[in-house]
Design a protein around this motif. Sequence first.
Motif, mmCIF file in Angstrom:
data_model
loop_
_atom_site.group_PDB
_atom_site.id
_atom_site.type_symbol
_atom_site.label_atom_id
_atom_site.label_comp_id
_atom_site.label_asym_id
_atom_site.label_seq_id
_atom_site.Cartn_x
_atom_site.Cartn_y
_atom_site.Cartn_z
ATOM 1 N N SER A 171 8.752 -0.548 -5.966
ATOM 2 C CA SER A 171 8.529 0.838 -5.570
ATOM 3 C C SER A 171 9.857 1.483 -5.185
ATOM 4 C CB SER A 171 7.564 0.892 -4.383
ATOM 5 O OG SER A 171 7.601 2.154 -3.762
ATOM 6 N N ARG A 172 10.085 2.703 -5.617
ATOM 7 C CA ARG A 172 11.292 3.426 -5.193
ATOM 8 C C ARG A 172 11.137 3.964 -3.775
ATOM 9 N NH1 ARG A 172 15.033 4.174 -9.115
ATOM 10 N NH2 ARG A 172 14.334 3.950 -11.270
ATOM 11 N N ASN A 173 9.915 4.335 -3.417
ATOM 12 C CA ASN A 173 9.672 4.916 -2.094
ATOM 13 C C ASN A 173 9.537 3.863 -1.005
ATOM 14 O OD1 ASN A 173 9.597 7.602 -3.109
ATOM 15 N ND2 ASN A 173 7.522 7.225 -3.867
ATOM 16 N N GLU A 174 9.021 2.690 -1.401
ATOM 17 C CA GLU A 174 8.823 1.590 -0.451
ATOM 18 C C GLU A 174 9.369 0.319 -1.097
ATOM 19 O OE1 GLU A 174 4.714 2.044 1.565
ATOM 20 O OE2 GLU A 174 4.513 3.098 -0.349
ATOM 21 N N PRO A 175 10.690 0.138 -1.076
ATOM 22 C CA PRO A 175 11.342 -0.917 -1.853
ATOM 23 C C PRO A 175 10.869 -2.340 -1.549
ATOM 24 C CG PRO A 175 12.942 0.685 -1.097
ATOM 25 C CD PRO A 175 11.666 1.011 -0.403
ATOM 26 N N SER A 176 10.243 -2.540 -0.411
ATOM 27 C CA SER A 176 9.748 -3.879 -0.101
ATOM 28 C C SER A 176 8.424 -4.169 -0.810
ATOM 29 C CB SER A 176 9.564 -4.049 1.409
ATOM 30 O OG SER A 176 8.569 -3.160 1.893
ATOM 31 N N ASP A 193 13.898 -4.020 -13.036
ATOM 32 C CA ASP A 193 13.095 -4.107 -11.805
ATOM 33 C C ASP A 193 12.489 -2.786 -11.344
ATOM 34 O OD1 ASP A 193 13.559 -6.826 -11.740
ATOM 35 O OD2 ASP A 193 15.282 -6.651 -10.411
ATOM 36 N N TYR A 194 12.804 -1.680 -11.993
ATOM 37 C CA TYR A 194 12.246 -0.371 -11.631
ATOM 38 C C TYR A 194 11.782 0.367 -12.885
ATOM 39 C CZ TYR A 194 14.257 -0.878 -6.958
ATOM 40 O OH TYR A 194 14.566 -1.324 -5.695
#
Length: 205
Positions: free
Chosen positions: A108-113, A169-170
């Motif tokens: 996730s770009r907004n929640e990288p974890s 990965d994105y």
Amino acid sequence: MKIVIFGATGRTGSEILRNALNNGHEVKAFVRTPEKCEPHERLTVIQGDVRNADEVKCVIKGADAVVSALGTDQTTTLTEAIPVIIDGMTEHRIKRIVTIGTAGILQSRNEPSLLRYQSKDSNRKLTFAAEEHHKVFDLLRNSSLDWTIVCPTYLPDGEAVGNYRTERDYLPIDGKEISTKDTAAFAYDELIKKEHIGYRVGISY
């Protein structure tokens, strides 16, 4: 090369098969319904159950690389098959595998974890397919194989136009869709070029 393809009769798998044959490789297609495969002089079609360890190990023997374009179809066939494929490849010392995943298992770009399907990046309410592909991701990254997971977003049928974007990965920013033929073209190229070993690769226009 000698390539084994699982899921060779599906929308993306059939295009990867076509790419491999058009580029001169010898291919074994391990399928449930052999009649869906058109005959070709360098194609061997083998009917079987991808969850059957003996059958899978037999078809993998002697291969240079493996492709899995297996889907989920609301079953656990994918997550039952991948451990069998990994075991077969390990036994026969075959390292290279490319699988088709889903954009839901990219970061996730907004929640990288979190992965996209676990976060607000995704609007999907049904997460079964992403959960199955997440299990495959975990299995591959804990293996000793040279793996790459190609992760398309919305996947309509369509021609290969080539102007797609990829990102490790994105999902590429503002990526909305990618055709089956462009996904297959990239997956085939990656199988050969080995540019993204050990990565999920997001792909979209």
